[in-house]
Write a protein that holds these residues in place. Structure first.
Motif, PDB file in Angstrom:
ATOM      1  N   ASP A 245     -14.225  -4.212  -2.129  1.00 57.24           N
ATOM      2  CA  ASP A 245     -14.968  -2.906  -2.312  1.00 57.24           C
ATOM      3  C   ASP A 245     -14.960  -2.684  -3.885  1.00 57.24           C
ATOM      4  OD1 ASP A 245     -15.623  -0.460  -2.392  1.00 57.24           O
ATOM      5  OD2 ASP A 245     -13.994   0.413  -1.237  1.00 57.24           O
ATOM      6  N   SER A 247     -17.277  -0.198  -5.084  1.00 57.92           N
ATOM      7  CA  SER A 247     -17.909   1.042  -5.111  1.00 57.92           C
ATOM      8  C   SER A 247     -17.372   1.868  -6.023  1.00 57.92           C
ATOM      9  CB  SER A 247     -17.887   1.556  -3.735  1.00 57.92           C
ATOM     10  OG  SER A 247     -16.437   1.784  -3.301  1.00 57.92           O
ATOM     11  N   ASP A 248     -16.025   1.691  -6.602  1.00 60.74           N
ATOM     12  CA  ASP A 248     -15.631   2.566  -7.576  1.00 60.74           C
ATOM     13  C   ASP A 248     -15.935   2.076  -9.034  1.00 60.74           C
ATOM     14  OD1 ASP A 248     -14.438   0.030  -7.643  1.00 60.74           O
ATOM     15  OD2 ASP A 248     -12.303   0.717  -8.509  1.00 60.74           O
ATOM     16  N   LYS A 249     -16.766   1.304  -9.226  1.00 59.10           N
ATOM     17  CA  LYS A 249     -17.168   1.095 -10.313  1.00 59.10           C
ATOM     18  C   LYS A 249     -18.396   1.974 -10.681  1.00 59.10           C
ATOM     19  CE  LYS A 249     -15.588  -3.646 -10.710  1.00 59.10           C
ATOM     20  NZ  LYS A 249     -14.665  -3.626 -11.502  1.00 59.10           N
ATOM     21  N   THR A 250     -18.625   2.459 -12.078  1.00 61.21           N
ATOM     22  CA  THR A 250     -19.824   3.468 -12.610  1.00 61.21           C
ATOM     23  C   THR A 250     -21.049   2.946 -12.211  1.00 61.21           C
ATOM     24  OG1 THR A 250     -18.386   4.516 -14.017  1.00 61.21           O
ATOM     25  CG2 THR A 250     -20.584   4.845 -14.135  1.00 61.21           C
ATOM     26  N   GLN A 253     -22.093   2.481  -8.434  1.00 65.04           N
ATOM     27  CA  GLN A 253     -22.300   3.797  -7.898  1.00 65.04           C
ATOM     28  C   GLN A 253     -23.946   4.241  -8.366  1.00 65.04           C
ATOM     29  OE1 GLN A 253     -20.970   6.079  -6.009  1.00 65.04           O
ATOM     30  NE2 GLN A 253     -19.084   4.688  -5.807  1.00 65.04           N
TER      31      GLN A 253
END
Length: 758
Positions: A245, A247-250, A253
Motif C-alpha cells: 500500500d 497510497s500514503d505518498k503525496t 494521491q
C-alpha cells in the motif's frame, strides 16, 4: 583644452563601452535563462512522450497477455484430456499422466506462465503443472499454495479471466515467496457457494516486471510500476513487493485523484526531484506509472547553462581588457558572441535535421511503429507539413551506377544526395507536400502528401514529373536515376505498408535499365504469373558447356534469363542462383571426368541481384566463364593425348568387324595396361571405350542396312557382333526402332506398305 577633452572623451567612451558590455552580458544571461527554460520544457515533453509510449506498450502487453491466457484457459477447460481431471473423481493412472502432459504442453507454450492448476471438487484434488518440482497431484488439504483456497472462497468477488495480483508461498518443506497474476476459469452448479471445477493460470509477475525494465532501459534509474484505484502496488520491483500500500505518498494521491488523460508532473519521490508520468486507467482500473529522476533529464541542459555562463564572464573580461588597450577593436567581443550564437544555432538545426531523417527512415522501414495521432504529433514536432490522413504516395529514387558515383564523390556523397533531394522536392512541391529521406546506399525516398485531397493524379502526370526530375539531375549533377512509384494510398500509414513492394519493384531496373521509371503495381502483378523452369533448355545448356560450345551455351543462357524479366523478383533470384549451381556442377564434372585441373573458379558474389544494377552485370561473369571453359576444353583437345585417341580410333575403324576387338586387344597393340587405357580414354573424351566400339559397329551396321541386301544375321556377323539377338537389342536401344524397320525407312513407300500390312 584638447588634452582635457581627450581625457573626457576617454572617460565617456569608457562608460559607454562598459555600459555596452554590461548590456551584452545581461542579454546573454537572459537569453541563456530563456533557452534553459525552453530546453528543459522540451526535454520534459520528449521524456514524457517516450515514457507514455512505453507505458502504453506495457498496457498493450498486459491486455494481449490477458487475451492469450483467456484463450488458453478456455482451451484447457474444454480439452477432452483435461476435462477428465475436472469432472471425474476416479481416474486411471494413464488418463492422469496424459492429462498432466497436456497441461505441461500448455504451460510450455507461453513463456510467462508460472503454473497451471486444475481443481476437481469431487476428488478435492489439485492437478498442478509448474516449472519447478511442484508438478503433480496435491490434495486440497495439503496444497502448498494456501492463497488459492482463500481466492476460491471469494471467487464471486472476481470476474473470470481477469488478472488477480497476489503473493503467496509455495513448497511444503522450504517455502518460496511467489508473486503472480492469477486468472480463474471456473464452473458453479445451482449457484452454490463453492466451486465445482476450476482452471487456474498463474502468470509470473517477474515476467511483466522484466518487460517494464526493458521498456525503460534508456534511463537505468527510472522506476516503472502499476497501481490500482486505491494506491495498491500491482507489480513487483526491486524496491517494493507486490500488493504494498503506497497510497500514503503525496505523488500517488495526485495520480489517484487525477481523472484527466495520460499526463505528467514534477514532484519529489523519496527525496529526489523526479518526472512522474502516468496513464489513464485501463479496463481493470489499473494505472501505469513511471518515475524518472529529474537530474537525468536536465543534466546536459545544466552543463550548457554553465558553459554559457562561463562564456559570458570570459567575454566581459576580454571586453574590459580590450577597452584599456585597443578601444577601436571593441567590436571583437560582440563579433565573437554573434559567431558563437550562430554556431550553436547551426549545430542545433543540423541536429534537428539528423533526428528528423532518422525518425522518417525508421518509420518507413517499420523500425518505429506509431498510430496516426502520435505520428502526426512527431511530424509537427519536426516542423513537417505532412498530414497523416491525406492521400499520399512514395517515390523511391535509386542512383544509377552507384559504385562509380561513390568512388568519385567519396566523402561528399551525402552532400550529393542532399542536392538530389532538393531538386526532387522543388519539382514535386507545386502538387505535393514533400519530405525527402536518405534511405542509405543508393536509395532516396520522397514521401508525397497531396495538397488537395480531391486531386486525382494520372500516371502520365507522374511520368512527366519523374522525367523532369531525371532531366534536372542529369543537367546539374551529371547523374542518372531510376524512379519507382507506389500506388496512391489514402494515408501515410498505408504508404508505409507498401514500401517493401516498392523496393522489390525497383530491383526490376535489372531488365528496364538505367533511368527507367517503374510502377510497383505493374511489378507486383507479375507475382500472379506461374513460372516453370525450362529443364530441357538446362540439359542443352549443360551439354553445350561440357562440349565447350560457348556460343550455344551463351544463346541458351540468354533464352532462359530473357524469359524471367516478366516474372517476380523472387523468380529472378531463384533462376540466377540455379544457373550458378548448374555451372559449378559442370566445372566439377569436367575436373572429375577430364582431369582438367586448371579450370577457373566461378565467382558467385553477384548471385544476389539486389547488389547489381543491370542484367549485364549478371550476364558478364557467366559469359566469361563460358569462354574460359571453352578455351580449357579446346586446350585439352590439342594436347599430346590426341595422338593416342587417333590411334585407338584407327584400330577400331580397322578391326570393328573382328568379334574379338575389345579393350584388352587394343591395349595389347598399344603396349598399355587395359585399365589405364580405359581410364585415360574416358578422361580425354568423357566417353567409355566399349561404347565407342559399339557405336562404330552400329554405324557400320546402319550403312549395310541402307546399302546392301544382306540379312540382319549376316550384318551382325560382319560388324563384329557375336550374337544377332544382342545386336538386335543394342540397335533398338540406340535408335528406338528394330534393324528391319530401320532398313525399311530407306524406301518410304515400302516402309508404309509394311506398316499397313502389320
Amino acid at each position: 583644452m584638447i588634452k582635457h577633452w581627450s581625457k573626457e572623451h576617454k572617460k565617456v567612451y569608457s562608460r559607454i563601452l562598459l555600459g555596452s558590455i554590461g548590456c551584452v552580458v545581461i542579454t546573454l544571461l537572459i537569453t541563456s535563462t530563456i533557452l534553459y527554460m525552453n530546453f528543459t520544457s522540451i526535454a520534459l515533453k520528449q521524456v514524457y512522450r517516450s515514457d507514455s509510449n512505453s507505458l502504453n506498450q506495457i498496457k498493450t502487453q498486459l491486455s494481449t497477455m490477458t487475451e492469450t491466457v483467456t484463450s488458453l484457459s478456455s482451451q484447457i477447460y474444454y480439452d477432452s484430456a483435461v476435462s477428465k481431471l475436472l469432472y471425474y473423481a476416479d481416474l486411471n493412472i494413464y488418463d492422469v499422466i496424459f492429462a498432466q502432459q497436456q497441461l505441461d504442453n500448455y504451460r510450455a507454450s507461453l513463456p510467462f506462465i508460472e503454473s497451471i492448476y486444475v481443481y476437481n471438487a469431487k476428488s478435492n484434488q489439485f492437478y498442478i503443472s509448474s516449472n519447478n518440482s511442484r508438478s503433480g497431484i496435491q490434495p486440497k488439504s495439503e496444497l502448498d499454495d494456501d492463497g488459492i483456497l482463500d481466492l476460491f472462497m471469494k471467487f464471486k468477488e472476481h470476474r473470470p479471466f481477469q488478472p488477480i495480483p497476489r503473493t503467496y508461498n509455495i513448497g511444503s518443506v522450504q517455502t518460496t515467496p511467489v508473486s503472480s497474476y492469477t486468472y480463474l476459469c471456473y464452473s458453479v452448479i445451482d449457484d452454490n457457494k463453492d466451486l465445482n471445477t476450476a482452471v487456474v493460470v498463474n502468470i509470473s509477475a517477474s515476467w511483466l516486471g522484466l518487460r517494464m525494465d526493458q521498456s525503460g532501459k534508456e534511463i537505468s534509474e527510472n522506476n516503472t510500476f502499476i497501481i490500482n484505484q486505491d494506491g495498491i502496488l500491482y507489480s513487483s520491483s526491486d524496491k517494493q513487493e507486490m500488493l504494498t500500500d503506497i497510497s500514503d505518498k503525496t505523488y500517488i494521491q495526485k495520480i489517484i485523484h487525477d481523472t484527466s488523460e495520460s499526463t505528467y508532473f514534477v514532484d519529489t519521490v523519496d527525496g529526489v526531484k523526479s518526472l512522474i508520468t502516468f496513464t489513464t486507467p485501463d479496463s481493470l482500473g489499473w494505472k501505469y506509472v513511471r518515475i524518472t529522476p529529474y537530474s537525468n533529464i536536465t543534466q546536459e541542459i545544466n552543463e550548457l547553462r554553465y558553459r554559457i555562463l562561463f562564456i559570458c564572464i570570459g567575454i566581459l573580461l576580454l571586453g574590459l581588457l580590450i577597452s584599456l588597450t585597443l578601444s577601436h577593436s571593441v567590436y571583437r567581443p560582440f563579433d565573437k558572441v554573434i559567431r558563437k550564437f550562430k554556431t550553436l544555432e547551426t549545430e542545433r538545426r543540423n541536429h534537428q535535421h539528423i533526428l528528423k531523417q532518422d525518425f522518417l527512415r525508421n518509420t518507413i522501414l517499420g523500425r518505429e511503429t506509431n498510430n496516426a495521432e502520435v505520428l502526426q504529433q512527431k511530424l509537427h514536432y519536426f516542423n513537417s507539413e505532412l498530414m497523416v490522413n491525406n492521400k499520399s504516395l512514395i517515390v523511391l529514387i535509386r542512383i544509377d551506377q552507384f559504385p562509380t558515383v561513390l568512388e568519385k564523390y567519396k566523402e561528399d556523397i551525402k552532400l550529393l544526395k542532399y542536392a538530389i533531394m532538393n531538386i526532387c522536392t522543388e519539382i514535386s512541391s507545386p502538387i505535393f507536400q514533400v519530405e525527402a529521406i536518405d534511405m542509405g546506399d543508393d536509395s532516396l525516398l520522397l514521401l508525397l502528401n497531396f495538397h488537395d485531397p480531391l486531386y486525382i493524379t494520372e500516371r502520365d502526370s507522374l511520368i512527366e514529373m519523374a522525367e523532369l526530375m531525371q532531366l534536372s539531375i542529369t543537367k546539374h549533377l551529371k547523374l542518372s536515376i531510376t524512379i519507382t512509384f507506389s500506388p496512391v494510398k489514402e494515408s501515410i500509414e498505408q504508404c508505409i505498408l507498401v514500401y517493401k513492394q516498392v523496393l522489390e519493384a525497383s530491383y526490376h531496373r535489372l531488365f528496364k535499365g538505367y533511368g527507367s521509371i517503374l510502377f510497383s503495381v505493374d511489378i507486383m502483378n507479375l507475382k500472379t504469373k506461374e513460372y516453370m523452369f525450362p529443364v530441357h533448355k538446362e540439359k542443352q545448356f549443360i551439354e553445350s558447356l561440357m562440349s565447350g560450345n560457348a556460343e550455344k551455351a551463351r544463346s541458351i543462357y540468354i533464352d532462359i534469363v530473357g524469359e524471367i524479366s516478366e516474372y517476380s523478383f523472387t523468380v529472378v533470384q531463384l533462376v540466377v542462383s540455379h544457373l550458378a549451381l548448374t555451372v559449378n556442377n559442370v566445372l566439377r564434372t569436367l575436373k572429375k571426368n577430364n582431369a582438367i585441373l586448371t579450370l577457373p573458379e566461378f565467382d558467385t558474389t553477384f548471385l544476389l541481384p539486389n547488389h547489381v544494377e543491370t542484367i549485364e552485370e549478371i550476364n558478364t561473369p557467366y559469359f566469361k566463364i563460358f569462354e574460359e571453359i571453352s578455351e580449357k576444353i579446346e586446350e585439352k583437345r590439342n594436347t599430346k593425348q590426341e595422338e593416342l585417341i587417333r590411334k585407338v580410333h584407327q584400330i577400331i575403324e580397322r578391326d570393328y568387324s573382328n568379334s574379338n576387338l575389345c579393350i584388352n586387344s587394343i591395349a595389347d597393340e598399344l603396349s598399355m595396361s587395359p585399365i589405364y587405357l580405359s581410364r585415360l580414354y574416358k578422361q580425354l573424351t568423357t566417353k567409355a571405350l566399349p561404347d565407342i566400339i559399339s557405336e562404330m559397329r552400329l554405324n557400320k551396321a546402319k550403312e549395310l542396312l541402307k546399302t546392301s541386301e544382306c540379312t540382319i544375321v549376316d550384318i551382325a556377323e560382319k560388324t563384329g557382333f557375336t550374337s544377332s539377338s544382342y545386336f538386335y537389342r543394342l540397335f533398338k536401344n540406340s535408335t528406338g526402332i528394330t534393324p528391319s524397320d530401320y532398313r525399311k525407312k530407306r524406301d518410304p513407300l515400302q516402309f508404309c506398305a509394311a506398316s499397313e500390312k502389320k
